[in-house]
Design a protein around this motif. Structure first.
Motif, PDB file in Angstrom:
ATOM      1  N   THR A   1      26.965  23.940  50.113  1.00 50.52           N
ATOM      2  CA  THR A   1      26.898  24.749  48.903  1.00 50.52           C
ATOM      3  C   THR A   1      27.892  25.902  48.982  1.00 50.52           C
ATOM      4  O   THR A   1      28.578  26.210  48.004  1.00 50.52           O
ATOM      5  N   LEU A   2      27.984  26.537  50.142  1.00 47.08           N
ATOM      6  CA  LEU A   2      28.898  27.666  50.313  1.00 47.08           C
ATOM      7  C   LEU A   2      30.342  27.242  50.085  1.00 47.08           C
ATOM      8  O   LEU A   2      31.072  27.898  49.330  1.00 47.08           O
ATOM      9  N   PHE A   3      30.770  26.139  50.696  1.00 49.36           N
ATOM     10  CA  PHE A   3      32.151  25.687  50.520  1.00 49.36           C
ATOM     11  C   PHE A   3      32.430  25.377  49.056  1.00 49.36           C
ATOM     12  O   PHE A   3      33.450  25.809  48.497  1.00 49.36           O
ATOM     13  N   ARG A   4      31.533  24.620  48.425  1.00 47.06           N
ATOM     14  CA  ARG A   4      31.739  24.247  47.022  1.00 47.06           C
ATOM     15  C   ARG A   4      31.859  25.490  46.140  1.00 47.06           C
ATOM     16  O   ARG A   4      32.721  25.557  45.262  1.00 47.06           O
ATOM     17  N   GLY A   5      31.033  26.490  46.383  1.00 47.40           N
ATOM     18  CA  GLY A   5      31.118  27.728  45.602  1.00 47.40           C
ATOM     19  C   GLY A   5      32.399  28.490  45.877  1.00 47.40           C
ATOM     20  O   GLY A   5      33.040  29.012  44.954  1.00 47.40           O
ATOM     21  N   ASP A   6      32.773  28.571  47.149  1.00 46.69           N
ATOM     22  CA  ASP A   6      33.988  29.297  47.526  1.00 46.69           C
ATOM     23  C   ASP A   6      35.249  28.633  46.991  1.00 46.69           C
ATOM     24  O   ASP A   6      36.287  29.294  46.848  1.00 46.69           O
ATOM     25  N   ALA A   7      35.195  27.337  46.718  1.00 49.01           N
ATOM     26  CA  ALA A   7      36.371  26.583  46.270  1.00 49.01           C
ATOM     27  C   ALA A   7      36.367  26.328  44.765  1.00 49.01           C
ATOM     28  O   ALA A   7      37.134  25.507  44.272  1.00 49.01           O
ATOM     29  N   THR A   8      35.516  27.038  44.022  1.00 49.17           N
ATOM     30  CA  THR A   8      35.440  26.851  42.567  1.00 49.17           C
ATOM     31  C   THR A   8      35.732  28.168  41.867  1.00 49.17           C
ATOM     32  O   THR A   8      35.173  29.203  42.220  1.00 49.17           O
ATOM     33  N   PHE A   9      36.631  28.097  40.885  1.00 50.20           N
ATOM     34  CA  PHE A   9      37.023  29.278  40.124  1.00 50.20           C
ATOM     35  C   PHE A   9      36.878  28.992  38.638  1.00 50.20           C
ATOM     36  O   PHE A   9      37.232  27.910  38.166  1.00 50.20           O
ATOM     37  N   CYS A  10      36.371  29.966  37.900  1.00 54.42           N
ATOM     38  CA  CYS A  10      36.206  29.836  36.460  1.00 54.42           C
ATOM     39  C   CYS A  10      37.316  30.626  35.775  1.00 54.42           C
ATOM     40  O   CYS A  10      37.604  31.763  36.155  1.00 54.42           O
ATOM     41  N   VAL A  11      37.929  30.013  34.781  1.00 51.55           N
ATOM     42  CA  VAL A  11      39.064  30.611  34.085  1.00 51.55           C
ATOM     43  C   VAL A  11      38.572  31.625  33.063  1.00 51.55           C
ATOM     44  O   VAL A  11      37.688  31.340  32.261  1.00 51.55           O
ATOM     45  N   ARG A  12      39.191  32.795  33.103  1.00 53.97           N
ATOM     46  CA  ARG A  12      38.917  33.857  32.131  1.00 53.97           C
ATOM     47  C   ARG A  12      40.259  34.269  31.521  1.00 53.97           C
ATOM     48  O   ARG A  12      41.057  34.942  32.177  1.00 53.97           O
ATOM     49  N   PRO A  13      40.549  33.846  30.277  1.00 54.95           N
ATOM     50  CA  PRO A  13      41.819  34.224  29.647  1.00 54.95           C
ATOM     51  C   PRO A  13      41.913  35.749  29.493  1.00 54.95           C
ATOM     52  O   PRO A  13      40.918  36.413  29.228  1.00 54.95           O
ATOM     53  N   VAL A  14      43.099  36.283  29.675  1.00 55.98           N
ATOM     54  CA  VAL A  14      43.351  37.705  29.460  1.00 55.98           C
ATOM     55  C   VAL A  14      43.986  37.817  28.081  1.00 55.98           C
ATOM     56  O   VAL A  14      45.107  37.351  27.868  1.00 55.98           O
ATOM     57  N   ALA A  15      43.263  38.394  27.144  1.00 56.54           N
ATOM     58  CA  ALA A  15      43.670  38.442  25.738  1.00 56.54           C
ATOM     59  C   ALA A  15      45.085  38.972  25.553  1.00 56.54           C
ATOM     60  O   ALA A  15      45.462  39.999  26.127  1.00 56.54           O
ATOM     61  N   GLY A  16      45.862  38.234  24.768  1.00 56.13           N
ATOM     62  CA  GLY A  16      47.184  38.671  24.358  1.00 56.13           C
ATOM     63  C   GLY A  16      48.256  38.687  25.432  1.00 56.13           C
ATOM     64  O   GLY A  16      49.329  39.219  25.199  1.00 56.13           O
ATOM     65  N   THR A  17      47.990  38.107  26.610  1.00 58.18           N
ATOM     66  CA  THR A  17      48.979  38.187  27.687  1.00 58.18           C
ATOM     67  C   THR A  17      49.537  36.843  28.116  1.00 58.18           C
ATOM     68  O   THR A  17      50.519  36.804  28.853  1.00 58.18           O
ATOM     69  N   GLY A  18      48.897  35.751  27.732  1.00 60.85           N
ATOM     70  CA  GLY A  18      49.327  34.431  28.192  1.00 60.85           C
ATOM     71  C   GLY A  18      48.977  34.197  29.654  1.00 60.85           C
ATOM     72  O   GLY A  18      49.531  33.309  30.288  1.00 60.85           O
TER      73      GLY A  18
END
Length: 180
Positions: free
Chosen positions: A117-134
């Motif tokens: 569980t720790l490895f899977r969590g450490d290797a997963t990232f959720c995308v958060r767009p930064v408004a107006g910057t691309g």
């Protein structure tokens, strides 16, 4: 069979629950920013044109890549985006040799996959767009509020402090892969 290394399931430095938060080989040119989707990509530092997410001795760093960069350097800065190991709505980044970019003691690094569980969590990232910057920010799946963040030329996962400087140092442009 693969040798598995037993790793601690909890981190001593983890936040408490109360505070938890196709360029040709001869040239490399930036492409327009795009969304993170499954397939090969390279990530360029939002505030550092020409600085790409890569690894040195398996540790996450930013490196300047140009037309003079060799194919091995460009390959090292190309990752296969796959469905998140911990959350299929998020993403994991796999290197050409099958290792995953993950954080361990907050430092980004490449590691062989292990079924924890720790490895899977450490290797997963959720995308958060930064408004107006691309650009996008990559938030740790298992530590909400903690983002892939550059400290000079090194890559870490740090807690968002809400500052413009943090936002700039945790923004990345999704680019076409530096290798074909």
């Amino acid at each position: 069979t693969k040798l598995r290394v037993n790793r601690p399931r909890e981190r001593p430095d983890a936040p408490s629950s109360a505070t938890r938060p196709s360029p040709t080989p001869s040239r490399v040119q930036p492409s327009p920013a795009r969304a993170l989707t499954a397939g090969p990509v390279s990530l360029e530092a939002g505030g550092g044109p020409g600085l790409y997410v890569t690894t040195a001795d398996s540790v996450g760093v930013l490196a300047a890549l140009s037309a003079a960069s060799g194919s091995a350097a460009r390959e090292q800065a190309t990752f296969e985006v796959v469905a998140g190991l911990n959350d299929p709505k998020c993403f994991s980044l796999r290197s050409a040799d099958g290792r995953y970019l993950r954080h361990l003691s907050w430092r980004l690094r490449l590691d062989e996959p292990i079924d924890t569980t720790l490895f899977r969590g450490d290797a997963t990232f959720c995308v958060r767009p930064v408004a107006g910057t691309g650009t996008v920010q990559l938030e740790s799946s298992n530590y909400p509020g903690w983002f892939m963040h550059r400290r000079g030329g090194q890559l870490w996962v740090d807690q968002n402090d809400g500052s413009a400087a943090f936002r700039a140092d945790s923004a990345f442009r999704v680019r076409t892969p530096l290798t074909a």
